[in-house]
Design an enzyme around this catalytic site. Structure first.
Site, mmCIF file in Angstrom:
data_model
loop_
_atom_site.group_PDB
_atom_site.id
_atom_site.type_symbol
_atom_site.label_atom_id
_atom_site.label_comp_id
_atom_site.label_asym_id
_atom_site.label_seq_id
_atom_site.Cartn_x
_atom_site.Cartn_y
_atom_site.Cartn_z
ATOM 1 N N HIS A 149 0.851 -1.189 0.000
ATOM 2 C CA HIS A 149 0.000 0.000 0.000
ATOM 3 C C HIS A 149 0.890 1.244 0.000
ATOM 4 C CE1 HIS A 149 -3.872 -1.998 1.428
ATOM 5 N NE2 HIS A 149 -2.973 -2.946 1.647
ATOM 6 N N GLU A 177 3.417 -0.106 3.896
ATOM 7 C CA GLU A 177 2.910 1.213 3.501
ATOM 8 C C GLU A 177 4.124 1.958 2.956
ATOM 9 O OE1 GLU A 177 -0.074 2.523 3.451
ATOM 10 O OE2 GLU A 177 -1.300 1.154 4.647
#
Length: 417
Positions: A304, A378
């Site tokens: 992500h 992330e």
């Protein structure tokens, strides 16, 4: 001579015009206490705020860095409200449309050649999967695991021994449409794995002993929409019953304590969980594939952006998983290894306490299924560019992340049966 278009054609043309974000702003606010957190939540009720971090209004809490997008029309009122309540804030992006256009800051070196330094649309990615199969027929195979609601194929690339079942890592990118650096990493991984096999000692050892399943774009319909119609689109493109709002957040659609976190049942919200666990074709295709390869898959990794974190279970509870110490050890060393390239600092920890509580995530689902090493990256950055990371940052992001992924793979090879 004036060209007069039929009314219907004019309406259609207007309906499909890409969304523009001229003079829209991205604010960063850090509420000092719950009262200030409630002020942000109240502003979200009366204004259309697009929360970049955290992913939804109800996650906003005291002492949390909160990033949100505001339209040109509402930005002055928001700014005034923050000033009146003596809240500390900064404007990360002053003109979102300008930043979207500045994102493409790398020139195409050779027209027609697949570039790993640029963002590639879906059409280019499909062509690239074919090219990789043709170039490395003994190492790369393409598996169609399903299709989307708009009938786009979901392709997994298998890297490694084509006909042998060995330990494997399953990796997916692009579950959220606007997080473009995520699919860029999956492409980079395949490129580097195939290019350096036989030359790089670590990669050669890994591919001699394990397979990698790579889903370069999980949310294909949403990704296409983010390229053609709305750069800020997050969800997939499925229709919702009894609602004019489109799309489900695929990372809330897995059968992992699916309905335990409140405020995910609004079809118009960006974090809508769907009508039922695995209600979405994309989710179902991925879960079916992983279930059918469960004996092989020892690691699940999902990518992500943004915020520079390495996360592991759980998201839906503060309870720590039985192998928490092992997961934390892998994440710590992984982030340390990642930082050796450009000194990029990541934090690590369980989703619930490190980022915010979520239910229905792919990470928790894979863990509960029996894959005991599951991680979510992330990727860059920490908010200066947010989802609009410039192309000039793609290669550095991929190079450093590759170090962490290779470490995780080596660890699993050594420590799992």
């Amino acid at each position: 001579m004036r060209l007069i278009l039929p009314v219907g054609l004019i309406a259609t043309t207007l309906a499909i015009a890409p969304v523009r974000f001229d003079r829209e702003k991205v604010f960063r606010v850090k509420p000092q206490d719950e009262k200030q957190a409630d002020i942000i939540k109240d502003l979200a009720k009366t204004n259309e705020l697009d929360f970049w971090y955290p992913g939804a209004t109800h996650h906003v809490a005291a002492n949390m860095m909160v990033d949100f997008r505001v339209s040109e029309k509402e930005s002055q009122a928001i700014q005034s409200a923050l000033d009146q309540n003596k809240m500390h804030y900064e404007i990360l992006i002053h003109d979102l449309q300008e930043e979207i256009e500045k994102q493409f800051d790398v020139k195409e070196d050779i027209p027609g050649r697949h570039s790993y330094a640029k963002y590639n649309n879906w059409e280019k990615i499909v062509a690239w999967t074919e090219k990789m199969m043709d170039k490395y027929p003994e190492m790369v195979s393409r598996i169609k695991i399903g299709s989307t609601v708009e009938d786009n194929p979901l392709y997994v690339l298998k890297i490694g021994e084509k006909n042998e079942r060995r330990k494997a890592i399953f990796t997916d990118c692009g579950i959220h449409a606007r997080e473009w650096v995520s699919p860029a990493f999956c492409q980079w991984f395949v490129y580097q794995a195939t290019k350096t096999y036989g030359r790089n000692k670590i990669m050669t050892k890994l591919l001699d002993r394990m397979n990698f399943y790579i889903l370069p774009v999980f949310n294909v319909d949403g990704y296409i929409w983010s390229w053609t119609k709305n750069r800020m689109w997050r969800k997939n493109r499925s229709k919702n019953q009894n609602s004019k709002c489109i799309g489900t957040d695929l990372n809330r659609n897995f059968n992992a304590s699916w309905n335990s976190i409140p405020n995910t049942n609004d079809p118009c919200a960006d974090n809508y969980r769907g009508s039922a666990p695995e209600s979405e074709k994309e989710t179902k295709a991925v879960t079916n594939f992983i279930r059918s390869h469960l004996n092989e898959i020892k690691v699940y990794i999902t990518f992500h952006s943004y915020s520079q974190m390495l996360l592991f279970p759980y998201g839906y509870t503060s309870k720590l998983p039985p192998n928490h110490e092992d997961l934390a050890k892998v994440a710590k060393i992984g982030t340390d290894v990642l930082s050796t390239r450009y000194e990029t600092r990541y934090i690590y920890g369980p989703i619930e306490s490190t980022i915010y509580p979520i239910s229905g995530s792919s990470l928790d689902w894979a863990y509960d299924l029996g894959i005991k090493h599951t991680f979510a990256f992330e990727l860059r950055d920490k908010g200066k560019f947010g989802f609009l990371l410039p192309e000039s940052r793609i290669k550095p992001t991929c190079r450093e992340t590759m170090l962490a992924v290779k470490f995780i793979a080596k660890y699993i090879l050594k420590h799992t049966s």
